[in-house]
Each structure stands twice: as structure tokens, then as C-alpha cells.
Design a protein around this motif. Structure first.
Motif, PDB file in Angstrom:
ATOM      1  N   SER A 128      39.972  89.616  76.207  1.00  0.00           N
ATOM      2  CA  SER A 128      41.299  89.100  75.867  1.00  0.00           C
ATOM      3  C   SER A 128      41.193  88.150  74.679  1.00  0.00           C
ATOM      4  O   SER A 128      40.245  87.381  74.561  1.00  0.00           O
ATOM      5  N   LEU A 129      42.192  88.234  73.826  1.00  0.00           N
ATOM      6  CA  LEU A 129      42.155  87.461  72.589  1.00  0.00           C
ATOM      7  C   LEU A 129      42.070  85.961  72.889  1.00  0.00           C
ATOM      8  O   LEU A 129      41.349  85.215  72.233  1.00  0.00           O
ATOM      9  N   GLY A 130      42.810  85.565  73.898  1.00  0.00           N
ATOM     10  CA  GLY A 130      42.824  84.145  74.231  1.00  0.00           C
ATOM     11  C   GLY A 130      41.444  83.629  74.544  1.00  0.00           C
ATOM     12  O   GLY A 130      41.016  82.582  74.043  1.00  0.00           O
ATOM     13  N   ILE A 131      40.718  84.395  75.364  1.00  0.00           N
ATOM     14  CA  ILE A 131      39.368  83.962  75.719  1.00  0.00           C
ATOM     15  C   ILE A 131      38.490  83.900  74.489  1.00  0.00           C
ATOM     16  O   ILE A 131      37.709  82.950  74.297  1.00  0.00           O
ATOM     17  N   ILE A 132      38.638  84.881  73.627  1.00  0.00           N
ATOM     18  CA  ILE A 132      37.767  84.911  72.452  1.00  0.00           C
ATOM     19  C   ILE A 132      38.034  83.704  71.560  1.00  0.00           C
ATOM     20  O   ILE A 132      37.109  82.993  71.141  1.00  0.00           O
ATOM     21  N   ALA A 150      39.420  80.906  72.438  1.00  0.00           N
ATOM     22  CA  ALA A 150      39.003  79.699  73.142  1.00  0.00           C
ATOM     23  C   ALA A 150      37.498  79.532  73.046  1.00  0.00           C
ATOM     24  O   ALA A 150      36.993  78.432  72.788  1.00  0.00           O
ATOM     25  N   PHE A 151      36.764  80.641  73.221  1.00  0.00           N
ATOM     26  CA  PHE A 151      35.308  80.533  73.184  1.00  0.00           C
ATOM     27  C   PHE A 151      34.844  80.013  71.834  1.00  0.00           C
ATOM     28  O   PHE A 151      34.051  79.072  71.753  1.00  0.00           O
ATOM     29  N   TYR A 152      35.354  80.612  70.766  1.00  0.00           N
ATOM     30  CA  TYR A 152      34.839  80.206  69.460  1.00  0.00           C
ATOM     31  C   TYR A 152      35.226  78.765  69.147  1.00  0.00           C
ATOM     32  O   TYR A 152      34.429  77.973  68.622  1.00  0.00           O
ATOM     33  N   LEU A 153      36.455  78.422  69.504  1.00  0.00           N
ATOM     34  CA  LEU A 153      36.909  77.074  69.206  1.00  0.00           C
ATOM     35  C   LEU A 153      36.082  76.034  69.980  1.00  0.00           C
ATOM     36  O   LEU A 153      35.565  75.061  69.421  1.00  0.00           O
ATOM     37  N   LEU A 154      35.949  76.309  71.286  1.00  0.00           N
ATOM     38  CA  LEU A 154      35.236  75.346  72.111  1.00  0.00           C
ATOM     39  C   LEU A 154      33.771  75.263  71.716  1.00  0.00           C
ATOM     40  O   LEU A 154      33.180  74.177  71.692  1.00  0.00           O
ATOM     41  N   SER A 155      33.179  76.406  71.387  1.00  0.00           N
ATOM     42  CA  SER A 155      31.778  76.372  70.966  1.00  0.00           C
ATOM     43  C   SER A 155      31.639  75.552  69.703  1.00  0.00           C
ATOM     44  O   SER A 155      30.705  74.747  69.576  1.00  0.00           O
ATOM     45  N   GLY A 171      35.382  72.943  78.727  1.00  0.00           N
ATOM     46  CA  GLY A 171      36.281  74.041  78.407  1.00  0.00           C
ATOM     47  C   GLY A 171      35.570  75.374  78.456  1.00  0.00           C
ATOM     48  O   GLY A 171      36.088  76.365  78.984  1.00  0.00           O
ATOM     49  N   LEU A 172      34.341  75.405  77.918  1.00  0.00           N
ATOM     50  CA  LEU A 172      33.544  76.639  77.973  1.00  0.00           C
ATOM     51  C   LEU A 172      33.309  77.056  79.424  1.00  0.00           C
ATOM     52  O   LEU A 172      33.361  78.239  79.760  1.00  0.00           O
ATOM     53  N   LEU A 209      35.250  76.558  81.851  1.00  0.00           N
ATOM     54  CA  LEU A 209      36.486  77.162  82.357  1.00  0.00           C
ATOM     55  C   LEU A 209      36.573  78.628  81.981  1.00  0.00           C
ATOM     56  O   LEU A 209      36.979  79.467  82.786  1.00  0.00           O
ATOM     57  N   THR A 210      36.187  78.936  80.742  1.00  0.00           N
ATOM     58  CA  THR A 210      36.235  80.341  80.342  1.00  0.00           C
ATOM     59  C   THR A 210      35.233  81.159  81.139  1.00  0.00           C
ATOM     60  O   THR A 210      35.344  82.378  81.197  1.00  0.00           O
TER      61      THR A 210
END
Lengths: 473, 171, 367, 171, 108
Positions: free
Chosen positions: D3-7, D9-14, D46-47, D49-50
């Protein structure tokens, strides 16, 4: 221009340089992004559909969502593939919830300033604000306008980035903590199953913001205030958490809506069942809130304003708003955990749950204002000793009792009236004995320190007379 | 004539004092007893310790500028005997007056002597913390002296708080 | 083995909520503990003593208002007594009674303020202060009724008082005097047994009786330390020798005892006012004295028991129309002699409470 | 995990997590380093959470973002003369080299290995409505010994810390 | 475009690398502690990602083992932080420094 002269002159108002604005924007965006990402995962519901659902914000919202889903099904959009099937209803639900909480807090903050000042005015036999608008109702607005107009000063030698950050970041935990509060059955913005833990975790973030604010101000008063705050907050987090733990034990859930549901099901407020937990929680919360009698962190007569001494204008306004918002939050949580939340012995069928909760939180908030209007302030060491020597052992005792009761409750299927009634009696007895005996055990003597009346005499004299009367020390 | 209702006459005190400390008393009137400035500390200590005099409290300390000399006035009182004693010490030197501090006997002299030093310029030797009190360090002259306004360069323009430099206008 | 820490200097004041004016403490702190203390005063210095040497005796009365601006009547009274002693002016009996009434009213007002701010310093958010202000307000109304001014009354004159009270004064003061005992009981109930106030002020700023006497303390500070010394009894001026009242004395010499003594003194003052009102004779309220009084050369030290302690006026005359030397023995200042000893080793909140219990008025410290 | 949201979120949080960690390295002042550290920890939460770790994410915030920074603050404040300089020591170059080597190795291995990814199938299959209950069951069931040991460890650490910093009355 | 185990492990590796660099390069004992916390954090991340993507491994009966381990790591981290900070305060008291380059004797 020589240096002595420059010392005497105040630097003009802090002009925020471009680099700082960029950094600030990046930070703000970062926080927004974190929030958005968490929020997305939350509203996504993809983690098995029911983890972090937006539960219904009342029936209207539910209805709206059903209709939105129908539209969604009728007209498939490219977004369905990337953000999930029912994105529209999730998005609308999230938006409504967020707007609801935000507008409640915003409105409540404006109203509370007026209410608190009027109430305290009444307690102090004066009128309180009564000039701006009818009954002074517009006073908070006037205050806000004044604060916004005020010049923002930054002290010489302050750590500029860390000085500007705390007023913003201290807002996040305050807002975030409102998420799990159940306003009615099926009406919570973020009804996560680890709600209690979430509340504790989120509120512990405040500590660091407060410390940074005090440290970055480059002011001794601010640093003293922030160190006091940090010491006090971490001390009082322990009894607070233990008190909540006993709630969790007895209700068997960390989810706030479940806790309220339990009280509704058993027609029993936890305040009645767990008096020690209730009092511990309330007192610890006043410490976390920096309210009298525990307001040593911003003790006006000692350290001026504590950690926000150097903040002016709207930055101070933010701290003030957060303080009030947190007080309101604590009142709400007391109402939720211990006063039955939205339930009122069946009356919730007739009255909307959020109105019941609002009435209860107003009552709890009134107690906070009352305390503020009445009591003097403890000293730091007295408060710390009170936390470590009194509250923590007491709440640990209480926890053991409650644990035994909880395990009994799980095994014993006596009718609720019998078992819970028995436990209530036991808990009140334990509370009475513990509160009194533990105080004596740690050396509290109510009559220590001599008489509480001045000695009256007709004699006149100096040291000899004093010795004769036995008043010389 | 204008003596306090509970005041011991200076003569009584003077006779007792000179019996105990010969040569300490300079003169005595009905109101006060004047003590040799060099022996003021001894006299006060004796008055403090003596059971009859029992002057346990220094109720007031001030100085009077008599143009050519300074009178330092001590109002002592005994609470148990309920009487008041007025002791004076005259400092003849007018430019740089000095007197032994009575702080060793009366702790209450701490601020009162500082005040006298600040405004009259009498140095109390042995005082633990003799600094200007109301005025800042470096203030020219001592304003309660009678000749204060005649000192040149004083009036007008008492110059300057410490961080201001002459000739620079604070904005 | 202790942690090596960095002592730092904290400036409490001149603008600080609990210094009650422009008063500054320069404190060397180790964490929350005070290592050394220095007080910096003079921000309000108006050099009254010098100014008084240029003005006639009558013109100097307003200065005594502005020294201790919370107890203007007591200042007036002390100065007038000193000048009367110096010049031998007789005071009519009615004036003496009126002086007693007004001085005691002033004491109630001042003690109310002192106790209110003291509890405020201990952290109660202004509520006791506001309650105490209620009585003070009524007293100031009485002052206004009589002399036209509330704070700086300028009411006493050499040889009497300026005005006879108007007819509406007496019902007002009767109702005040009948209300006061209940009010004092109310405060006692509210504050005396308050655990937090006890915890904050018991054992704080303790001064022994010996130290109090040796340190020239006076007033409630001295009585709080257990010394039964009150000039109204020891050296009765005006008509205090005809009044029946007690001296309240503390037992421990701490901040709490001073608070108790002040609270009790209000009660005693109420008694005195009642007696003075009952015995108030008719007659003139003032003898005629020349406006430009020229006393014989000489000196006088007149003192009264002000709300803060022995309020003395040392006046030296050289035969002229202005005093040759005019010195105010300021109890606010002299009561601070032991502040440093009280503060060193105490924590900051304790020092603030101790300072609050001294009850300073900066106008009187600086003069 | 598509899902786009997860992707996003992952990149941002990382990015925030790693950026915050680098900030800890670069910050000149310990308190600033601490602020960066907290930022990094929150992003890591946050990571979590994902990764469906709801309980762990909140525990992470509680312990790493709430408790440990406060401990560090106290340590910094209790050592005032030691300075708050976040400077580099003798091992700057070896440290950087080792860090880079570890990072590169791990990244290389992670990317290179075929993980035969079955994303979350098991979690979904087990249908954990919540991990908290399951973790609790595991802790007092299968891992009860480890749990007890951990509690003893915490107690030992508590006592040890108290004993270490206790100020002796005698000396 | 997906995010899978490799991505998480890479982030974990980066965090670990930065943590090592901080732990080795910094002079201040407290900064070193921060580096160690970062390393532990990175390990937690990899635990959780393995747990989430545990379909890749043979042990299939307990998919939350990773979570449990993280709980233990959090415990150890808290204990370690407490003791380490106590030690640094103690060293500071003895030596008035927490500079690791100057704490080179095995005694104090």
C-alpha cells in the motif's frame, strides 16, 4: 561603541533567520509527517481491519460512512488499489474525529479560561473578568489577541532552535492524548487496545519538552523550574501508572472504551471500588499538571514562572493553553477511569453519552480549580518524599489487593453485587487503614511542632521573661 | 527634659560605667552618656553584659553630623529591666571618620552601621561587611553630611550608574 | 564525597513576585540550596532624612506616610510623638484616644496584608490575600472617611489629629469591630490547621530568643521568637496604659509562629479599638501649635510599636524651624539583620517563606 | 506491504530515524544530541507501527522517548563541570570506518539474500486483533523464566544504581 | 513497489552503523551511551521486522517471538541505561570528568 555600553542595552526582538525558519519548517514537517504516517496506518485499518479502526463517531458518522462505502463500491477509483477499499469512509471518519477533538479543545480552552477565572474570582470574593463582552465572556479572546500581538523576545545566549521548539512540540502530546477518550459507546477517535499505555507514553513526552524549554532559555529560574518539573514528573508517573494498572487489572482491559463499558455493565464506578487508585491518580495528576498544591515547577513566588519564564507572546500562550488542555484532559480521564465515563446507571440510553461525560469532567475540573483556589504549595522535597515514601508504597499495596481481587473475580461466579460489594467494602477498609497507618509509619504526627495558638501574656520583658514563660527557644 | 519615659539618666549610667571601666566616659548629661570613641566597644560590651544595665538590645544606631564632628548615637535598651540607655561617641575627625564597630556585641548593628557608613561615611572598623547599601559603590560623597551639597561637581548631574560611562547617553 | 557542582548566582528581584517591591536578593545557590546571600536595596531610596532637614516639622509628616506606606498612621504617630516630646506640646485626651484607634486600625490593615502575602508566598494562589484585603478595604474606607486619604493618610498632627471623625464614622467602625472577631476565627479555621501551610512554615526561618534580641529584631519577629516585648505595654504612649490587652508570643520562633502572632494581634487590636471607642471622651482633637514650630535645641527619640516593630524617630533640633537631624529607625530594615543567617543553608522555597514572614515594606527599608 | 501509505510512511520514518541518528553524531552539544536521539526514537516507533508492533511501538515511546532521555538529562545535569560538549575522541576514524563497514555489510546482506518473503501471512493467519494480549501470554507462558530473570535484572539494576550513586554520610 | 524485509534490515543496519560510530568516536561517556541505545534500537527494529515477515522462516508456531525479544531488550536497555548513567555520575564525582579518553586507569 564600547562593550560596556552594549551590555547595558537590550538586544532588539529576536529576528528569526532564514536558516532557522527552514530548520523549523523541516522539524514541523517531520512531526507532521510522523503524525500523518501514524495516522495513516491508524486509519488504514489494514492491519486486520479492526486494530485501529475509527470507531463510530456516533450513529450519524456511521451512517455517513456506510453511504460513502456504497459510493466507493459503485465507482471504483484508482485510489482503491493503493490506499485500500474503503478509503473514503476512513478519510471522512478521521477528518470528522480530528475536527471534533480539535474544535472541542479549542472551544473548551477559550471557555475554560473564562470559567476558571470567574470561579477563582468567586472563591476570592471578587468578580473576575467582567469588562470585555457580556459577563467578560470575550476576555479569553482579548487575551489571545493581546498575546499574539506581543513581541516575542529571545534571551541572549539562548539555544535558539531548542528555544523555539518546545512550545510547538509540547502541543503534540496534549492533542494526541485525547485520541482514546470514549465519548459515548462506539465513539472514540483512536480506540486502541493499549489505550492506557498509550496515554502514559504520550504524556511522558511532555517531560522532555518542558526540560528543553527550561534549558534552552539560558535562565536560572527556567532551569530550576524545568529540573523540578522533570524530577517531579518522573516521580509521580510511577504512582500514576500503578493506579492505572489496578484499573486495568480489575477491568481486564487497557482499552478505554472497555474500561468504561465494564463500569457500565457492573453499574459500579471504579471510584467506589478503587478509592486508593482514584486518590493516587488524582493527586499524581495534579503533580503532572503543575497545579496547586503541586505547582512547584512554576511556583510564582519562588521561581517566577518556572520553565516558561522567558517565553513571551504567543509562545507563552501555547504553554498556557497546553496547561489548561492538560488539566481538562486529566479531568476527562478521571471521569473516564473512575467516574464511569459516558455511563450513568442506564441513563445513557436517554442522554447522549458525551453530555454525561462532559458533566462529569466539569465536576472533576471544578475540583482542580477548587484546589487551585484554596491550597498553598508544597516544597519540592516534601513532594518527592510524599511520592516515594507514601504514594508509591500505598499504590503497590493497593495493587496487590486488587490483583488478588481480580483473580478472585475471574474464578468466583458469585453475583456482581456480592463479589464487587465485598471488594468495595474491603477496599475502603484497606484505604482507611493504609492512609492512616502508613502516614504514621513514615513519621507523620498531626500534632507535632507545638501548639497552634500564640501564647497570650500580660508580662513584659526580655530573655528572662521568655524563660520564665517557657517560650524561649 | 525631652527624655523617653523609661530612659536611665546619663549620670547614673556614667557613674556605673566609669566605675567599671575607668576613663571610658568622656562626659555625661541627664540624657546621655558620652564615651571615648576608642573605648566604645568595651563600654557597650560592659553595658550589654552587666546585670544592672542589662542592655541586651541595640534598638537604634544613627549618626549626627555636627559640622566639625560626628556624633554616633546608640539607643540601647534592656527589656527585662525595661529601661533605655543613650550612649554617644563623638568622632572628631570629619574627613575620614572611623569608629570601632559594635557588631561583635550586637548583631543588630549589621545593617544599621552599614547605613551610617553609606550615608554619613563613618567607617566602622571590624564590621564584617561594610559596603554601600542604598547607594552604589563609587557614589561620590556621603549625602547625609551637612556639607554634601557644597562638594564640587556634585550638583547637578550626580553621575551615572555603574554601567554608564561619562559622556555617553543611554538610549 | 559529594558531587562537585557549580554554584551559581541567582538574582531574586528587583522585579520578583515575592520581594514585595523593588528589593533584590543576590543568592549563591547550589542546586536548590542557598550557600550565600546578599541583599541589595536602595532602588526606592528617596533620602527622606536629608530632605527633612530642609522642611519644617509639620511639613515632614507626609514623609512618615511614605516610608512605611502600609502603616502610614503608625509612622505619623511615631513622628508626632517624637516632636511633641522634643517641643513639649500637650496632646488633648480625645486626640490620644483617636490616635490609638487609628494606629490599631492601621495595625489590623497592615497585619492583614502581611498574613495574606505570607500565605501567598507559601504558594496559596492569592485567595487568603483577597480575603484579608476585605478587612483592609473597610479600614481604608474609614481612613478616607476621616482624613480623605486611604494609603498615605497624613492624619496625625503635632499636638493632636487633623480632623475629628465625621458622624458616619462611628457606626461604620462599630460594625467593623463587631465583624472582625468572626472574620479572624474564619481565617484561623482556614489557615492555622492547614497541613500544607504547617509543613511549609514550621521550622522555617527559626530565630532563637537570644538571637532575636541581639539582632535588634522587634515587633512580631521578636514576639514570634518568644520574647514578650511590646512597647504599648513596656513604654505606654498615648492611652495604652488604660487599655486591657494581651501580648501574643510564639514558642518556636519560626515563620509559622510569626504568622500566629500577627493573627492574634489583630484580635487584640480589635479589643483595644472597642475599649477606646467606649471610652472616647469629648473635647478638642488638637491643640493649636505654631505652624513653624521651633523647639528648643535638644534631641528626642520617640518610638511606637508599629505593625512591623519598633518604629522610632530620632529628631535633633538646633532651635530652627527644621530638624537638624531626622532619623527613622526602620523596623523593616533592621528585621532583615538576621535574614542572611536564616537563608544560608535553607532551600530557596524556605528562604522565600522566611522572607515573607519578616514582612518587609521596601519604602521603609529604603526611605 | 504494497500500500502506498505504508511505503511513504516507511521511507519518511526511516529518513527521520537515520537522520536523527546522524544528528546525534553531528550535534555539538549533548542536549541537542539528546533532542535528535529522541526524534530518532520516535521515528523508530513509527517504523514499529508499520510492522504491526502496536504494543512495542508504544512501549518504545514510553521507554526510549520518555524515560531514558530523562535519565540522560539527569546524568548531564549531575555532572555540570564535565561540560556538555559532544566532541569526538581518539577513535573518530576507526569508529566511522567500523560504523560504515557494519552498515554496508548489513545492507548488502539484507538486499542480497533471498528472504523468500511471505509478508505477514502468519500474523494475518493467526489473526491477532492485538499483539498486547499475545505478548502477555507469551511472557508469562513460554518465556516465563526469561521474564522472571528480566525482572530480577531490573531489580538488580535499580539497587545497583542506587548503591553506586549514594552519597556516603560519613565522608 | 513494495517494502519488504530487506528494506527494514537496511534501515536497521544504517542505524546500527551510526550507533557504532557514535559509541566509538565520542569522548563523553553519556554520548557513548546514546550510541549504544541507538544500536539496541536498531536491533529491535530487525527483531520486529523478522517477526513481521516471519513467514520466511521455519519456526512458525510463535510469530510473536520477535516482539517478546524486543520487550526483553527494552528491559535490558532500561537497566543498562540506569546503571551506566549511575556509573558516569560516580566517575564524575571522583574525577570531575566523564571524558572517556581521560578515564584510562582501571581505578579511581
Amino acid at each position: 561603541m564600547n562593550s560596556t555600553l552594549r551590555q547595558g542595552r537590550r538586544r532588539p526582538a529576536a529576528k528569526v533567520p532564514l536558516g532557522l525558519m527552514i530548520v523549523g519548517a523541516v522539524f514541523a514537517l517531520g512531526f507532521l509527517a510522523v503524525n500523518a504516517a501514524i495516522g495513516y496506518v491508524v486509519i488504514d485499518g489494514r492491519l486486520d481491519g479492526q486494530w485501529y479502526d475509527i470507531r463510530d463517531l456516533g450513529i450519524a458518522v456511521e451512517e455517513l460512512k456506510v453511504q460513502l462505502d456504497a459510493i466507493n463500491d459503485d465507482q471504483p477509483s484508482f485510489l482503491d488499489d493503493i490506499v485500500g477499499q474503503h478509503w473514503m469512509s476512513y478519510a471522512v471518519g478521521a477528518l470528522l474525529g480530528a475536527i471534533g477533538i480539535l474544535s472541542f479543545i479549542g472551544g473548551a480552552l477559550l471557555a475554560l479560561i473564562w470559567i476558571e477565572r470567574r470561579l477563582i474570582g468567586r472563591m476570592q470574593i471578587r468578580r473576575g473578568p467582567n469588562r470585555v463582552g457580556p459577563y467578560g465572556l470575550l476576555q479569553p479572546v482579548a487575551d489571545a489577541v493581546k498575546l499574539i500581538q506581543k513581541e516575542v523576545l529571545m534571551p541572549d545566549g539562548a539555544d535558539r532552535i531548542l528555544f523555539l521548539l518546545p512550545p510547538a512540540i509540547i502541543f503534540v502530546p496534549m492533542m494526541a492524548a485525547w485520541g482514546p477518550v470514549p465519548w459515548a459507546p462506539q465513539m472514540a477517535y483512536l480506540d486502541i487496545n493499549v489505550g492506557v499505555l498509550y496515554l502514559i507514553a504520550v504524556s511522558s513526552l511532555t517531560t522532555l519538552a518542558v526540560f528543553l524549554a527550561g534549558w534552552a532559555s539560558n535562565n536560572h529560574y527556567a532551569l530550576l523550574g524545568s529540573m523540578r518539573t522533570v524530577a517531579m514528573m518522573i516521580s509521580y508517573e510511577i504512582p500514576l501508572s500503578i493506579a492505572l494498572l489496578s484499573v486495568v487489572l480489575i477491568t481486564g482491559s487497557m482499552q478505554l472504551s472497555e474500561i468504561v463499558q465494564w463500569q457500565a455493565d457492573h453499574n459500579l464506578w471504579l471510584a467506589a471500588l478503587l478509592p486508593i487508585a482514584m486518590l493516587t491518580y488524582f493527586f499524581s495528576s495534579t503533580a503532572e499538571l503543575n497545579r496547586t498544591p503541586n505547582d512547584i515547577a512554576e511556583a510564582e513566588s519562588e521561581i517566577v514562572a518556572g520553565f516558561h519564564t522567558e517565553y513571551s507572546g504567543m509562545k507563552f500562550g501555547l504553554f498556557y493553553a497546553v496547561e489548561l488542555g492538560n488539566a481538562l484532559l486529566v479531568a476527562t480521564l478521571v471521569a473516564t477511569f473512575f467516574l464511569g465515563g459516558w455511563s450513568l446507571f442506564g441513563l445513557e440510553e436517554w442522554i447522549p453519552g458525551y453530555l454525561i461525560l462532559f458533566a462529569k469532567l466539569s465536576a472533576a475540573y471544578f475540583v482542580l480549580v477548587w484546589l487551585r483556589g484554596t491550597l498553598p504549595r508544597f516544597r519540592l522535597d516534601q513532594l518527592m518524599r510524599f511520592a516515594w515514601q507514601y504514594l508509591i508504597p500505598l499504590s503497590l499495596f493497593n495493587l496487590i489487593i486488587v490483583a488478588v481481587e481480580a483473580s478472585l473475580l475471574a474464578r468466583w461466579d458469585a453475583p456482581g453485587l456480592v463479589s464487587l460489594g465485598l471488594f468495595t467494602i474491603v477496599n475502603w477498609g484497606a484505604a482507611y487503614i493504609l492512609f492512616r497507618d502508613w502516614a504514621r509509619r513514615i513519621g507523620y504526627q498531626p500534632d507535632a511542632g507545638g501548639p497552634r495558638r500564640a501564647e497570650l501574656t500580660q508580662q513584659v520583658g526580655g530573655i528572662e521573661a521568655a524563660h520564665r514563660m517557657g517560650t524561649a527557644t | 527634659m525631652p527624655a523617653g519615659p523609661r530612659q536611665l539618666t546619663g549620670d547614673t549610667v556614667a557613674s556605673a560605667l566609669s566605675a567599671a571601666l575607668p576613663g571610658a566616659v568622656a562626659t555625661a548629661t541627664a540624657e546621655w552618656v558620652e564615651v571615648e570613641p576608642a573605648r566604645i566597644l568595651d563600654a557597650l560590651r560592659w553595658l550589654h553584659d552587666d546585670a544592672e544595665m542589662d542592655a541586651k538590645q541595640l534598638s537604634n544606631l544613627c549618626a549626627v553630623d555636627r559640622h566639625d564632628r560626628f556624633e554616633v548615637v546608640y539607643h540601647l535598651q534592656s527589656m527585662d529591666r525595661n529601661h533605655q540607655i543613650v550612649v554617644k561617641a563623638v568622632v572628631g575627625e570629619h574627613d575620614d571618620p572611623a569608629l570601632p564597630s559594635c557588631y561583635p556585641v550586637y548583631k543588630g548593628a549589621l545593617l544599621q552601621e552599614r547605613e551610617v557608613y553609606d550615608l554619613m561615611g563613618i567607617r566602622f572598623e571590624g564590621h564584617p561587611d561594610l559596603r554601600r547599601m542604598f547607594l552604589w559603590e563609587g557614589y561620590p560623597g556621603f549625602p547625609l553630611r551637612k556639607d554634601f551639597l557644597q562638594i564640587p561637581d556634585h550638583h547637578p548631574g550626580l553621575p551615572k550608574f555603574p554601567f554608564e560611562e561619562p559622556g555617553v547617553q543611554a538610549r | 564525597m559529594t558531587t562537585a557542582t557549580e554554584p551559581y548566582v541567582l538574582n531574586i528581584g528587583p522585579q520578583h513576585p515575592s520581594t514585595h517591591g523593588v528589593f533584590r536578593l543576590r543568592v549563591v545557590m547550589d542546586g536548590e540550596r542557598i550557600q550565600d546571600m546578599d541583599m541589595v536595596v536602595g532602588y526606592l531610596h528617596r533620602s527622606m532624612e536629608k530632605l527633612a532637614e530642609e522642611r519644617t516639622y509639620t511639613q515632614n509628616i507626609p514623609f512618615t506616610d511614605r516610608a512605611d506606606y502600609l502603616a502610614a498612621m503608625s509612622g505619623n504617630l511615631g513622628y508626632c510623638l517624637a516632636v511633641e516630646m522634643l517641643s513639649g506640646v500637650e496632646v488633648p485626651e480625645r486626640a490620644s484616644y483617636l490616635r490609638v484607634i487609628f494606629a490599631e486600625l492601621q495595625r489590623i490593615a497592615s497585619h492583614s496584608m502581611a498574613n495574606g502575602t505570607f500565605v501567598n508566598d507559601a504558594g496559596a494562589w492569592q485567595t487568603p490575600l483577597m480575603y484579608m484585603f476585605r478587612e483592609r478595604e473597610r479600614i481604608l474606607d474609614l481612613f478616607e472617611m476621616t482624613g480623605g486619604a486611604r494609603l498615605t493618610t497624613n492624619y496625625m498632627r503635632i499636638g493632636g489629629v487633623a480632623f475629628d471623625p465625621p458622624p458616619e464614622f462611628f457606626p461604620a467602625i462599630e460594625s467593623l469591630v463587631s465583624d472582625l472577631p468572626d472574620r479572624i476565627d474564619e481565617y484561623a479555621e482556614l489557615l492555622i490547621d492547614n497541613e500544607i501551610l504547617l509543613a511549609r512554615s514550621r521550622g522555617v526561618g527559626t530565630i532563637t530568643a537570644e538571637d532575636a534580641i541581639n539582632g535588634s529584631l522587634s515587633g512580631p519577629m521578636l514576639r514570634g521568637s518568644g520574647v514578650p516585648w511590646d512597647l504599648r505595654k513596656a513604654e505606654p504612649y498615648c492611652v495604652y496604659d488604660r487599655m486591657d490587652f494581651d501580648i501574643p508570643v510564639g514558642r518556636n520562633g519560626d515563620a509559622y509562629d510569626r504568622f500566629l502572632v500577627r493573627l492574634e494581634e489583630v484580635r487584640q487590636s480589635t479589643k483595644i479599638i472597642q475599649q477606646a471607642l467606649d471610652a472616647l471622651p469629648a473635647g478638642p482633637h488638637k491643640t493649636d501649635t505654631p505652624l513653624a514650630l521651633r523647639p528648643e535645641p535638644g534631641e528626642a527619640y520617640g518610638r511606637v510599636e508599629g505593625p512591623r516593630g519598633e518604629l522610632g524617630f530620632y529628631v535633633v533640633s538646633d532651635g530652627g524651624s527644621a530638624p537638624f537631624r531626622f532619623h527613622i529607625r526602620a523596623p523593616s530594615l533592621i528585621n532583615l539583620s538576621l535574614l542572611r543567617e536564616m537563608a544560608i543553608g535553607a532551600s530557596l522555597p524556605d528562604a522565600i517563606v522566611a522572607l515573607g514572614s519578616v514582612d518587609i515594606v521596601v519604602g521603609e527599608i529604603d526611605r | 506491504m504494497e500500500s502506498l501509505g505504508i511505503i511513504v510512511a516507511f521511507y519518511l520514518l526511516s529518513a527521520i530515524a537515520v537522520g536523527g541518528a546522524i544528528g546525534v553524531f553531528l550535534a555539538s552539544d549533548l542536549i541537542r544530541a539528546l533532542a535528535f536521539l529522541v526524534l530518532s526514537f520516535i521515528a523508530t516507533a513509527g517504523l514499529f507501527l508499520t510492522l504491526s508492533g502496536d504494543f512495542i511501538a508504544i512501549a518504545q515511546i514510553l521507554i526510549y522517548a520518555g524515560a531514558i532521555p530523562v535519565l540522560i538529562v539527569f546524568a548531564v545535569m549531575l555532572a555540570p563541570l564535565a561540560g556538555r560538549n559532544n566532541g569526538n575522541g581518539l577513535y573518530l576514524v576507526p569508529g566511522l570506518a567500523l560504523g560504515a563497514a557494519v552498515a554496508v555489510t548489513v545492507a548488502f546482506v539484507a538486499v542480497d539474500v533471498e528472504w523468500n518473503e511471505l509478508s505477514g501471512a502468519l500474523l494475518a493467519e493467526r489473526d491477532f486483533a492485538t499483539t498486547a494480549g499475545a505478548i502477555g501470554d507469551a511472557l508469562v507462558g513460554r518465556y516465563v523464566l526469561a521474564f522472571e530473570i528480566a525482572s530480577v535484572l531490573l531489580l538488580a539494576a535499580l539497587i545497583g544504581a542506587i548503591v553506586l550513586v549514594r552519597e556516603d554520610e560519613a565522608t | 513497489m513494495t517494502v519488504d524485509l530487506a528494506h527494514y534490515l537496511t534501515v536497521s543496519g544504517l542505524l546500527f552503523g551510526v550507533g557504532i560510530s557514535i559509541a566509538l568516536a565520542k569522548r563523553n561517556a553519556i554520548a557513548v551511551l546514546m550510541g549504544i541505545e541507538l544500536m539496541l534500537n536498531a536491533v529491535n527494529l530487525s527483531f520486529l521486522s523478522f517477526s513481521r515477515f516471519s513467514g520466511a522462516f521455519a519456526i512458525k508456531d510463535n510469530p510473536l517471538d520477535g516482539h517478546v525479544f524486543v520487550v526483553f531488550v527494552l528491559t535490558v536497555a532500561a537497566a543498562e541505561a540506569a546503571v551506566a548513567l549511575a556509573l558516569s555520575v560516580l566517575i564524575y564525582r571522583r574525577r570531575e570528568t566523564v571524558d572517556l579518553d581521560r578515564i584510562n586507569l582501571l581505578r579511581w
